[in-house]
Design a protein around this motif. Structure first.
Motif, short mmCIF file in Angstrom:
data_model
loop_
_atom_site.label_atom_id
_atom_site.label_comp_id
_atom_site.label_asym_id
_atom_site.label_seq_id
_atom_site.Cartn_x
_atom_site.Cartn_y
_atom_site.Cartn_z
N PHE A 146 0.83 -1.20 0.00
CA PHE A 146 0.00 0.00 0.00
C PHE A 146 0.86 1.26 0.00
O PHE A 146 0.60 2.22 -0.73
N LEU A 147 1.93 1.26 0.81
CA LEU A 147 2.82 2.42 0.84
C LEU A 147 3.55 2.59 -0.49
O LEU A 147 3.76 3.71 -0.96
N LEU A 148 3.93 1.46 -1.11
CA LEU A 148 4.58 1.56 -2.41
C LEU A 148 3.63 2.13 -3.47
O LEU A 148 4.02 2.95 -4.30
N GLY A 149 2.38 1.70 -3.44
CA GLY A 149 1.40 2.24 -4.38
C GLY A 149 1.16 3.72 -4.16
O GLY A 149 1.04 4.49 -5.13
N LEU A 150 1.08 4.14 -2.89
CA LEU A 150 0.89 5.56 -2.60
C LEU A 150 2.09 6.37 -3.07
O LEU A 150 1.94 7.46 -3.65
N LEU A 151 3.30 5.85 -2.85
CA LEU A 151 4.50 6.55 -3.31
C LEU A 151 4.54 6.64 -4.83
O LEU A 151 4.90 7.69 -5.40
N ALA A 152 4.16 5.56 -5.51
CA ALA A 152 4.13 5.59 -6.97
C ALA A 152 3.10 6.59 -7.49
O ALA A 152 3.35 7.29 -8.48
N ALA A 153 1.94 6.68 -6.84
CA ALA A 153 0.92 7.63 -7.26
C ALA A 153 1.41 9.07 -7.10
O ALA A 153 1.19 9.93 -7.97
N VAL A 154 2.07 9.36 -5.98
CA VAL A 154 2.62 10.71 -5.77
C VAL A 154 3.68 11.03 -6.81
O VAL A 154 3.72 12.14 -7.37
N LEU A 155 4.54 10.06 -7.12
CA LEU A 155 5.58 10.29 -8.12
C LEU A 155 4.99 10.53 -9.51
O LEU A 155 5.43 11.44 -10.23
N LEU A 156 3.98 9.75 -9.88
CA LEU A 156 3.35 9.93 -11.18
C LEU A 156 2.63 11.28 -11.26
O LEU A 156 2.67 11.95 -12.31
N GLY A 157 1.98 11.70 -10.19
CA GLY A 157 1.34 13.01 -10.19
C GLY A 157 2.33 14.14 -10.34
O GLY A 157 2.08 15.12 -11.06
N TRP A 158 3.48 14.00 -9.69
CA TRP A 158 4.51 15.05 -9.80
C TRP A 158 5.06 15.10 -11.23
O TRP A 158 5.27 16.19 -11.79
N LEU A 159 5.29 13.92 -11.82
CA LEU A 159 5.79 13.90 -13.20
C LEU A 159 4.75 14.47 -14.17
O LEU A 159 5.11 15.19 -15.12
N TRP A 160 3.47 14.16 -13.96
CA TRP A 160 2.41 14.70 -14.83
C TRP A 160 2.34 16.22 -14.72
O TRP A 160 2.16 16.92 -15.72
N HIS A 161 2.51 16.74 -13.50
CA HIS A 161 2.49 18.20 -13.32
C HIS A 161 3.67 18.85 -14.03
O HIS A 161 3.51 19.89 -14.69
N ARG A 162 4.85 18.26 -13.90
CA ARG A 162 6.02 18.83 -14.57
C ARG A 162 5.88 18.75 -16.09
O ARG A 162 6.29 19.66 -16.81
N HIS A 163 5.29 17.69 -16.60
CA HIS A 163 5.12 17.54 -18.05
C HIS A 163 4.13 18.55 -18.60
O HIS A 163 4.26 19.00 -19.75
#
Length: 665
Positions: A49-66
């Motif tokens: 669950f923590l890994l999924g939450l960390l991956a979601a935060v990372l993907l959101g940050w990358l989407w914002h930067r893109h």
């Protein structure tokens, strides 16, 4: 989660990114490799669950930067440098290819909407693209198209292949088509072939080539409606209307308003355009009749007020208004023009626009430099287009299907329709417009700077042929193409490289645009960088060559080859029928097995998707299956319980072997 391990991974990734940005490739690769082992350990020791939450935060940050503006501009700049400022093959496939046009079929052609996924897939692969798009040019093995709801504006001087390209678009029109031309070559080349699609009509008010008009158009048609009278007056005065502002616009507006009032009065009285000319020549003598018609029959009182003001004004103002209206009536002195505008009461040959659209007819309107017949051509074009727009409001999706195609050659000379207004509205109503001009300067001269800019902004495709020599035009198109980075290498006296740099240069310089080779065009299409391609000439098309030269050796060879291919296909179909039947049965069996497995898996995972039990209930013995009006009534059908045979109790001393006494006690 191991927080120190996470911090170490983040630090290594940050150092790798910064090193890569500053050019330290080795350090960046080393840090990235060093971060692999901590990442593996972090994945193994952390909760999912923590890994999924960390991956979601990372993907959101990358989407914002893109999606940031800086990232978008940087990405666009890199793409432009990589493609040298022009469209790549992927751009053409994504935006202007045949598949991209077919994907829009449900919107532009509601009648061709596919009913299933299989039909949709077949439509994307095999549907003729001409039914939903207009071909612009060839780029290698690809073709660039523009949707039928987009306006296409073409610029090219004489004898550069513009008319032959337009002839191909006339032949490809899926529905009714209206063609304007200053010569008879389009009629001779495409008329007999369009006759196989629907009836062909000719409107020749100048008597070009001695061709008689097969239809006639009275400018007073429909002018009993005040709105139609205003539109008709504006169309007929389009040749005399010039951009200028100030007093010029004032006199143009006065001429349009008074001509509309006079045409409205003549239509209400069942008169002709010759009567309008007589009224204009002597308003004082006919003022009583004009005002009486407007007062008693017109639903618009503003027309009567306009005529009273026109008659009561001073002589100088009246002369200025009359001179503004006079060019719209100049065709009355031209014999063929009068015959082409013959009223119904005098034996005119009218046509119905609804029937024209339903029969996919073709109307060829021939004009020339004679300015006195241009009002008739422009009035007929406006009448057909506006009637088509009115009929489109009652069609599914609010558009004509198949569309009405307007192919306007030399539009500024013989058919100056209000493209600044039509380009924003007609495409969504199912009216496809292709307008050809000699140059952008001609467009500006006819419509003015503001309206020309509106036409260019609203057009989905802009094509430029070679031969343009105007400096302002060449600068405009070169600016529209943009700039690119050109590498520059500086060497010393011994040929050794001293420095490498770049400079900004135009993607297409004015000299390159002016010296385009024959049959080459530059296409500026919406949502895509410029494209340099080849245009198709109608006389090179196989269907045109086969129709006009059926006895040619190449035509007969292609016909023979088509017969042989058809014969071979038929033979193969007969020989492979058993194999195809077996493959079809195997495919159906495999598909059924896959559906069965998928259904069972869905039932096992979700508990849903099986056959509902209430659709086929299992009858339990003793259950009421069909009850009448009462459950316990005499009509109830009850399945009785079956009678089971009672087995005697087993003797515990009996071992099942036969007794020596024969069973005697």
């Amino acid at each position: 989660m191991n927080v120190p391990l996470l911090i170490m991974v983040a630090a290594l990734v940050a150092v790798a990114l910064l090193s890569w940005r500053h050019g330290a490739r080795a350090i960046s690769v080393g840090c990235a490799a060093a971060a692999v082992l901590p990442v593996v350990s972090l994945v193994r020791t952390s909760h999912p669950f923590l890994l999924g939450l960390l991956a979601a935060v990372l993907l959101g940050w990358l989407w914002h930067r893109h999606g940031r503006t800086m990232a978008t501009v940087t990405r666009w700049g890199a793409s432009s440098r990589r493609k040298a400022g022009v469209a790549s093959s992927s751009d053409i496939v994504r935006v202007g290819s045949a598949v991209a046009m077919r994907r829009r079929t449900p919107n532009v052609r509601p009648s061709l909407r596919a009913g299933s996924r299989r039909a949709r897939a077949a439509q994307l692969l095999w549907q003729p693209t001409e039914t939903v798009a207009v071909e612009l040019c060839h780029v290698g093995a690809l073709r660039v198209w523009s949707s039928i709801e987009d306006v296409v504006v073409v610029f090219g001087g004489p004898r550069v292949g513009k008319t032959q390209w337009l002839a191909g678009r006339v032949l490809d029109a899926p529905g009714a088509v209206l063609v304007t031309s200053t010569r008879t070559d389009l009629l001779d080349q495409t008329g007999p072939m369009r006759d196989q699609v629907g009836p062909v009509f000719v409107f020749n008010p100048v008597g070009l080539g001695g061709r008689p008009s097969t239809i006639s158009f009275d400018p007073l048609t429909g002018c009993s409606d005040p709105v139609t009278a205003n539109e008709r007056a504006a169309d007929m005065l389009a040749i005399a209307t010039r951009p200028g502002g100030g007093d010029r616009e004032y006199w143009d507006e006065q001429g349009r308003r008074n001509l509309a009032a006079l045409m409205h009065a003549a239509a209400l009285g069942g008169l002709t355009m010759e009567d309008v000319q007589s009224w204009l020549a002597d308003l004082d003598e006919h003022q009583h009749r004009i005002l009486l018609l407007l007062h008693n029959k017109s639903p618009e009182p503003a027309f009567e007020t306009a005529v009273r003001q026109f008659i009561g004004t001073n002589e100088r103002t009246r002369t200025s208004i009359t001179s503004t209206i006079a060019p719209a009536l100049g065709w009355l002195t031209h014999g063929p023009a009068r015959a082409a505008a013959l009223p119904l009461a005098e034996g005119g040959r009218p046509f119905d626009v609804a029937a024209l659209l339903a029969s996919r007819a073709s109307v060829y309107m021939l004009g020339g430099e004679e300015a006195q017949v241009t009002p008739l051509v422009c009035a007929l074009t406006g009448y057909i287009a506006r009637e088509a727009r009115r009929l489109a409001a009652h069609q599914p999706g609010g558009r004509l299907d198949p569309p009405l195609s307007l192919r306007l050659d030399e539009a500024a000379l013989i058919c100056p329709v209000p493209l600044d207004k039509w380009s924003a509205d007609m495409g969504g109503r199912g009216v496809s417009i292709v307008a050809c001009f000699q140059s952008r300067a001609q467009l500006v001269d006819r419509y003015g700077e503001a309206k020309s800019a509106v036409i260019l902004n609203n057009s989905g495709g802009r094509m430029l042929f070679g031969g343009t020599a105007d400096r302002d035009d060449l600068t405009f198109w070169s600016t529209l193409a943009g700039e690119r980075d050109e590498p520059i290498t500086t060497t010393d006296l011994h040929g050794r490289v001293a420095s490498r740099t770049t400079r900004r240069v135009p993607v297409l310089s004015p000299a390159q645009l002016a010296n385009l080779p024959a049959r080459r065009v530059v296409v500026f299409r919406r949502d895509m960088p410029p494209v340099i391609g080849r245009v198709e000439q109608a006389w090179r098309r196989r269907d045109v060559h086969a129709f006009h030269h059926p006895d040619a050796l190449t035509v007969r060879a292609r016909a023979w080859r088509a017969r042989q291919v058809a014969r071979l296909v038929g033979w193969l179909a007969r020989r492979t029928r058993p194999a195809r039947a077996w493959m079809g049965a195997l495919g159906r069996a495999v598909a059924g097995w896959c559906r069965q497995r998928a259904t069972s898996l869905r039932i096992r995972v979700t508990g849903h998707g099986g056959r509902p039990s209430y659709l086929s209930p299992q009858v339990v013995p003793g259950e009421v299956v069909d009850a009448g009006s009462r459950q316990d009534g005499p009509g109830a059908d009850v399945v009785a319980f079956p009678m089971r045979r009672r087995r005697p109790p087993r003797d515990p001393w009996d071992d099942g072997r036969p007794s020596d006494t024969g069973g005697a006690p």
